[in-house]
Enzyme design. Structure first.
Site, PDB file in Angstrom:
ATOM      1  N   GLY A 227       0.772  -1.238   0.000  1.00  9.68           N
ATOM      2  CA  GLY A 227       0.000   0.000   0.000  1.00  9.68           C
ATOM      3  C   GLY A 227       0.797   1.279   0.000  1.00  9.68           C
ATOM      4  O   GLY A 227       0.219   2.353   0.150  1.00  9.68           O
ATOM      5  N   GLU A 268       4.328  -6.489   1.531  1.00 10.79           N
ATOM      6  CA  GLU A 268       3.794  -6.893   0.230  1.00 10.79           C
ATOM      7  C   GLU A 268       3.571  -5.707  -0.709  1.00 10.79           C
ATOM      8  O   GLU A 268       2.441  -5.454  -1.135  1.00 10.79           O
ATOM      9  CB  GLU A 268       2.441  -7.604   0.424  1.00 10.79           C
ATOM     10  CG  GLU A 268       2.511  -8.836   1.273  1.00 10.79           C
ATOM     11  CD  GLU A 268       1.129  -9.329   1.675  1.00 10.79           C
ATOM     12  OE1 GLU A 268       1.042 -10.439   2.191  1.00 10.79           O
ATOM     13  OE2 GLU A 268       0.143  -8.588   1.479  1.00 10.79           O
ATOM     14  N   PRO A 269       4.608  -4.993  -1.049  1.00 13.76           N
ATOM     15  CA  PRO A 269       4.413  -3.863  -1.950  1.00 13.76           C
ATOM     16  C   PRO A 269       4.084  -4.325  -3.367  1.00 13.76           C
ATOM     17  O   PRO A 269       4.673  -5.297  -3.859  1.00 13.76           O
ATOM     18  CB  PRO A 269       5.774  -3.159  -1.921  1.00 13.76           C
ATOM     19  CG  PRO A 269       6.747  -4.242  -1.601  1.00 13.76           C
ATOM     20  CD  PRO A 269       6.025  -5.208  -0.707  1.00 13.76           C
ATOM     21  N   ARG A 307      -7.453   2.517 -14.798  1.00  9.99           N
ATOM     22  CA  ARG A 307      -7.325   3.288 -13.552  1.00  9.99           C
ATOM     23  C   ARG A 307      -7.985   4.675 -13.599  1.00  9.99           C
ATOM     24  O   ARG A 307      -8.654   5.054 -12.639  1.00  9.99           O
ATOM     25  CB  ARG A 307      -5.862   3.396 -13.121  1.00  9.99           C
ATOM     26  CG  ARG A 307      -5.222   2.033 -12.842  1.00  9.99           C
ATOM     27  CD  ARG A 307      -3.854   2.132 -12.182  1.00  9.99           C
ATOM     28  NE  ARG A 307      -3.966   2.562 -10.799  1.00  9.99           N
ATOM     29  CZ  ARG A 307      -3.762   3.788 -10.355  1.00  9.99           C
ATOM     30  NH1 ARG A 307      -3.393   4.746 -11.182  1.00  9.99           N
ATOM     31  NH2 ARG A 307      -3.927   4.070  -9.097  1.00  9.99           N
ATOM     32  N   CYS A 337     -16.128   2.687 -26.943  1.00 12.15           N
ATOM     33  CA  CYS A 337     -17.434   3.314 -27.090  1.00 12.15           C
ATOM     34  C   CYS A 337     -18.138   3.383 -25.748  1.00 12.15           C
ATOM     35  O   CYS A 337     -19.040   2.603 -25.426  1.00 12.15           O
ATOM     36  CB  CYS A 337     -18.255   2.595 -28.153  1.00 12.15           C
ATOM     37  SG  CYS A 337     -17.595   3.007 -29.768  1.00 12.15           S
ATOM     38  N   GLU A 338     -17.651   4.291 -24.974  1.00  7.47           N
ATOM     39  CA  GLU A 338     -18.075   4.572 -23.618  1.00  7.47           C
ATOM     40  C   GLU A 338     -17.165   5.732 -23.231  1.00  7.47           C
ATOM     41  O   GLU A 338     -16.073   5.832 -23.771  1.00  7.47           O
ATOM     42  CB  GLU A 338     -17.785   3.337 -22.755  1.00  7.47           C
ATOM     43  CG  GLU A 338     -18.087   3.539 -21.333  1.00  7.47           C
ATOM     44  CD  GLU A 338     -18.329   2.198 -20.610  1.00  7.47           C
ATOM     45  OE1 GLU A 338     -18.222   2.222 -19.403  1.00  7.47           O
ATOM     46  OE2 GLU A 338     -18.599   1.162 -21.243  1.00  7.47           O
ATOM     47  N   TYR A 365      -1.098  -2.117 -12.084  1.00  9.22           N
ATOM     48  CA  TYR A 365      -2.534  -2.173 -12.360  1.00  9.22           C
ATOM     49  C   TYR A 365      -2.855  -1.589 -13.737  1.00  9.22           C
ATOM     50  O   TYR A 365      -3.886  -0.969 -13.951  1.00  9.22           O
ATOM     51  CB  TYR A 365      -3.334  -1.491 -11.232  1.00  9.22           C
ATOM     52  CG  TYR A 365      -2.943  -2.048  -9.876  1.00  9.22           C
ATOM     53  CD1 TYR A 365      -3.308  -3.346  -9.522  1.00  9.22           C
ATOM     54  CD2 TYR A 365      -2.147  -1.329  -8.988  1.00  9.22           C
ATOM     55  CE1 TYR A 365      -2.906  -3.890  -8.312  1.00  9.22           C
ATOM     56  CE2 TYR A 365      -1.742  -1.868  -7.772  1.00  9.22           C
ATOM     57  CZ  TYR A 365      -2.124  -3.150  -7.447  1.00  9.22           C
ATOM     58  OH  TYR A 365      -1.719  -3.684  -6.251  1.00  9.22           O
TER      59      TYR A 365
HETATM   60  C1  LIG Z   1      -3.062  -5.647  -3.703  1.00  9.65           C
HETATM   61  C2  LIG Z   1      -2.384  -6.190  -2.509  1.00  9.65           C
HETATM   62  C3  LIG Z   1      -1.146  -5.682  -2.099  1.00  9.65           C
HETATM   63  C4  LIG Z   1      -0.419  -4.561  -2.813  1.00  9.65           C
HETATM   64  O1  LIG Z   1      -1.010  -3.318  -2.744  1.00  9.65           O
HETATM   65  P1  LIG Z   1      -0.232  -2.062  -3.380  1.00  9.65           P
HETATM   66  O2  LIG Z   1      -1.113  -0.906  -3.104  1.00  9.65           O
HETATM   67  O3  LIG Z   1      -0.079  -2.331  -4.828  1.00  9.65           O
HETATM   68  O4  LIG Z   1       1.081  -1.969  -2.685  1.00  9.65           O
HETATM   69  C5  LIG Z   1      -0.545  -6.276  -1.014  1.00  9.65           C
HETATM   70  N1  LIG Z   1      -1.130  -7.302  -0.331  1.00  9.65           N
HETATM   71  C6  LIG Z   1      -2.328  -7.791  -0.701  1.00  9.65           C
HETATM   72  C7  LIG Z   1      -2.904  -8.921   0.057  1.00  9.65           C
HETATM   73  C8  LIG Z   1      -2.997  -7.258  -1.781  1.00  9.65           C
HETATM   74  O5  LIG Z   1      -4.183  -7.764  -2.128  1.00  9.65           O
END
Ligand SMILES: *Cc1c(COP(=O)(O)O)cnc(C)c1O
Length: 410
Positions: A227, A268-269, A307, A337-338, A365
């Site tokens: 995140g 988990e980036p 996005r 077409c939207e 993404y």
């Molecule tokens: C999507 C996700 C992330 C990564 O989120 P980012 O905003 O891309 O860093 C990490 N852990 C889990 C479980 C996710 O679903």
């Protein structure tokens, strides 16, 4: 205004030559940028035992996964298909964390058979898992910490009304189920959302886990999720990874002292590792003035980059032949077409049909959320690595669009 980074090449390979060789639209990734981002997290967290589990869903091309592995990280997979992609990229199954949301138990069983760590995200799943495996298969629990964080409600996953994880208010029930079913819980996990800016929010989430952890004697790791926010435009703040690293690792160290054992810290980036590495190169098909707005229609749309329409995301756009130009104002729109506005009210140099536009921050993404809407083909992907541009996914062809259709004799 023009201080923002507007590259026209990667590692000496010009975008012009990439468009000539591979056509448009094309996703291009700077492999060096990805490995540097991994390193910046590794160094920000210093000496603690840190494991980075790249969130595969951000960009899942096997070659990108290979670079992630080369940089010394593992992966987080949210589907069994992502687990398999990771294995194809060369990850050992013990380097893969599997964090699904509400999947069938058959898929959980498949993951266990493959040997990946399963992140349990509901009480019923904990029960079912315990009934089948007892303590024989170690697992992790995804906690919902009741923290509202993230750039947008659609990407906030750790608040009270979110479907993700097991509410921290159910801690007693979690502990009862563990005891009843003899579960072996070796990890606690949170992922509170995307585009989180402040170190304090990460710390707040981590503290929820540190406190809960005292009830789990067998832990091996604490997983604080991803995140981290990246900048999408000039003046945009981004997560100060150095500050997060210092604060969270200090808190983690003192937690381990209290816990009585040295654990691993997992992160988990997704976006942080790949967003800035990616560029979507597109061609202007038409420049069309209406009474108030001049539109640039390009050879892509929300089918390739959803996005802007899905999250109101801002992506920087510039003309390749005049990156710093700002003489005209345009709405850059897709060919779907939207309504599919990619960039509204942007000052660019004068754009003519046939010009190449660069869409920034297209690594995360972007392709991974692309579809065939409007029966359009998905673009090619190109990786620049060691000063060389190489195709890592072929542009789709019409055959790809129809290969699974069963045409009846009607
Ligand atoms: C999507 C996700 C992330 C990564 O989120 P980012 O905003 O891309 O860093 C990490 N852990 C889990 C479980 C996710 O679903």
């Amino acid at each position: 205004m023009s201080s923002i980074f507007k590259p026209t090449e990667i590692q000496g390979v010009s975008f012009q030559s990439i468009c000539q060789e591979f056509g448009t639209p094309v996703y291009v990734y700077d492999g060096e940028k990805i490995t540097n981002q991994v390193k910046s997290i590794q160094s920000a967290f210093g000496e603690i035992p840190l494991k980075i589990k790249y969130a595969t869903k951000a960009l899942s091309n096997i070659n990108i996964l290979k670079l992630i592995k080369k940089a010394g990280a593992g992966i987080d997979a949210v589907s069994i298909e992502e687990v398999r992609l990771g294995m194809m990229a060369g990850f050992q199954t013990d380097e893969i964390m599997y964090t699904p949301s509400g999947v069938s138990f058959e898929e959980i069983e498949e993951a266990v058979e493959l040997g990946v760590m399963v992140n349990l995200d509901s009480i019923p799943l904990m029960r079912q898992f315990g009934e089948k495996y007892g303590s024989s298969v170690p697992a992790c629990i995804r906690i919902n910490p009741h923290i509202l964080a993230g750039g947008n409600l659609k990407i906030s996953t750790g608040h009270k009304a979110s479907k993700f994880g097991i509410s921290i208010s159910l801690l007693d029930e979690i502990l009862t189920v563990i005891k009843e079913k003899d579960l072996n819980i070796v990890g606690l996990h949170i992922h509170t959302g995307s585009d989180i800016l402040d170190a304090e929010i990460f710390l707040k989430g981590a503290n929820v886990l540190f406190e809960a952890a005292q009830n789990f004697p067998n832990l091996k790791f604490i997983d604080c999720g991803g995140g981290f926010k990246v900048a999408y435009k000039a003046g945009d703040p981004s997560t100060d990874i150095q500050e997060v690293g210092e604060k969270v690792s200090a808190a983690f160290r003192s937690f381990c002292d209290r816990y009585g054992r040295q654990l691993e810290l997992w992160l988990e980036p997704g976006k942080f590792l790949v967003s800035e590495s990616g560029f979507l190169l597109v061609k202007a098909n038409v420049v069309k003035a209406s009474s108030e707005i001049t539109f640039v229609g390009v050879d892509t749309g929300l089918n390739h980059l959803i996005r802007p329409m899905m999250y109101d995301a801002y992506h920087d756009v510039y003309a390749l032949n005049d990156p710093e130009g700002e003489s005209e104002q345009y709405n850059v729109v897709g060919y779907i077409c939207e309504t599919d506005t990619i960039a509204a009210e942007r000052k660019l140099g004068k754009v003519s049909a046939g010009d190449i536009l660069v869409i920034k921050n297209a690594g995360a993404y972007g392709f991974s959320m692309a579809s065939n809407y409007n029966s359009r083909l998905r673009p090619a992907e190109v990786l620049v690595w060691n000063g060389k541009a190489q195709l890592i996914r072929k542009r789709e062809e019409f055959e790809d669009l129809i290969k699974n259709q069963v045409v009846l004799d009607l």
